[in-house]
Write a protein that holds these residues in place. Structure first.
Motif, PDB file in Angstrom:
ATOM      1  N   ALA A  83       9.376  15.146  57.540  1.00 36.31           N
ATOM      2  CA  ALA A  83       8.616  16.224  57.799  1.00 36.31           C
ATOM      3  C   ALA A  83       7.880  16.764  56.440  1.00 36.31           C
ATOM      4  O   ALA A  83       6.664  17.119  56.335  1.00 36.31           O
ATOM      5  CB  ALA A  83       9.524  17.466  58.053  1.00 36.31           C
ATOM      6  N   ASP A  84       8.701  16.368  55.511  1.00 35.02           N
ATOM      7  CA  ASP A  84       8.023  16.655  53.793  1.00 35.02           C
ATOM      8  C   ASP A  84       6.788  15.672  53.841  1.00 35.02           C
ATOM      9  O   ASP A  84       5.886  16.211  53.051  1.00 35.02           O
ATOM     10  CB  ASP A  84       9.183  16.395  52.965  1.00 35.02           C
ATOM     11  CG  ASP A  84       8.541  16.693  51.606  1.00 35.02           C
ATOM     12  OD1 ASP A  84       7.941  17.721  51.311  1.00 35.02           O
ATOM     13  OD2 ASP A  84       8.925  15.783  50.736  1.00 35.02           O
ATOM     14  N   LEU A  85       7.048  14.430  54.016  1.00 32.92           N
ATOM     15  CA  LEU A  85       5.882  13.382  53.908  1.00 32.92           C
ATOM     16  C   LEU A  85       4.500  13.733  54.978  1.00 32.92           C
ATOM     17  O   LEU A  85       3.603  13.517  54.419  1.00 32.92           O
ATOM     18  CB  LEU A  85       6.360  12.003  54.360  1.00 32.92           C
ATOM     19  CG  LEU A  85       7.153  11.252  53.252  1.00 32.92           C
ATOM     20  CD1 LEU A  85       7.914   9.978  53.688  1.00 32.92           C
ATOM     21  CD2 LEU A  85       6.585  11.334  51.978  1.00 32.92           C
ATOM     22  N   ARG A  86       4.841  14.530  55.935  1.00 36.63           N
ATOM     23  CA  ARG A  86       3.873  14.791  56.725  1.00 36.63           C
ATOM     24  C   ARG A  86       3.183  15.931  56.236  1.00 36.63           C
ATOM     25  O   ARG A  86       1.930  16.212  56.152  1.00 36.63           O
ATOM     26  CB  ARG A  86       4.170  15.296  58.148  1.00 36.63           C
ATOM     27  CG  ARG A  86       4.709  14.011  59.083  1.00 36.63           C
ATOM     28  CD  ARG A  86       4.623  14.478  60.642  1.00 36.63           C
ATOM     29  NE  ARG A  86       5.608  13.719  61.268  1.00 36.63           N
ATOM     30  CZ  ARG A  86       6.629  13.587  61.574  1.00 36.63           C
ATOM     31  NH1 ARG A  86       7.483  14.736  61.402  1.00 36.63           N
ATOM     32  NH2 ARG A  86       7.459  12.588  62.187  1.00 36.63           N
ATOM     33  N   LEU A  87       3.846  16.987  55.544  1.00 32.64           N
ATOM     34  CA  LEU A  87       3.265  18.067  54.906  1.00 32.64           C
ATOM     35  C   LEU A  87       2.609  17.639  53.846  1.00 32.64           C
ATOM     36  O   LEU A  87       1.439  18.333  53.445  1.00 32.64           O
ATOM     37  CB  LEU A  87       4.391  19.059  54.296  1.00 32.64           C
ATOM     38  CG  LEU A  87       5.006  19.990  55.418  1.00 32.64           C
ATOM     39  CD1 LEU A  87       6.091  20.846  54.840  1.00 32.64           C
ATOM     40  CD2 LEU A  87       4.067  20.765  56.128  1.00 32.64           C
ATOM     41  N   ARG A  88       2.689  16.558  53.006  1.00 30.84           N
ATOM     42  CA  ARG A  88       1.843  15.917  51.808  1.00 30.84           C
ATOM     43  C   ARG A  88       0.818  15.034  52.592  1.00 30.84           C
ATOM     44  O   ARG A  88       0.183  14.579  51.537  1.00 30.84           O
ATOM     45  CB  ARG A  88       2.820  15.057  50.908  1.00 30.84           C
ATOM     46  CG  ARG A  88       3.875  16.040  50.512  1.00 30.84           C
ATOM     47  CD  ARG A  88       4.872  15.340  49.676  1.00 30.84           C
ATOM     48  NE  ARG A  88       6.008  16.251  49.161  1.00 30.84           N
ATOM     49  CZ  ARG A  88       6.471  16.121  47.723  1.00 30.84           C
ATOM     50  NH1 ARG A  88       5.943  15.535  47.018  1.00 30.84           N
ATOM     51  NH2 ARG A  88       7.409  17.075  47.488  1.00 30.84           N
TER      52      ARG A  88
END
Length: 91
Positions: A83-88
């Motif tokens: 989820a963090d990578l998708r946000l970035r």
């Protein structure tokens, strides 16, 4: 004395005893069947050690405990990282 030192001492003791018998010093004549069994003894011991090691690893692998809580926690961390990578902006 560490475990390594104990194993090395035992190996040196057994190796020197085998060498003393296999080289047949001047006053010692071993019977031929005993001598034929004595010469390949290190190979037999090495094969036996390998079989024991495989059996020990197989047994430990068969009786390995599952950690359900740790697996669930790891899956949660993976989901959070994705989820963090998708946000970035990384896929």
């Amino acid at each position: 004395m560490t475990k390594l030192a104990q194993w090395l001492c035992a190996l040196a003791l057994l190796g020197s005893a085998w060498a003393a018998l296999a080289l047949s010093p001047a006053g010692l004549q071993l019977p031929e069947p005993l001598r034929q069994a004595l010469l390949p003894l290190p190979v037999y011991l090495l094969v036996s050690l390998g079989c024991f090691s495989l059996a020990a690893v197989g047994f430990r692998l068969a009786t390995f405990n599952d950690c359900e809580e740790a697996a669930a926690e790891l899956q949660e961390h993976i989901a959070m990282a994705r989820a963090d990578l998708r946000l970035r902006g990384l896929r």
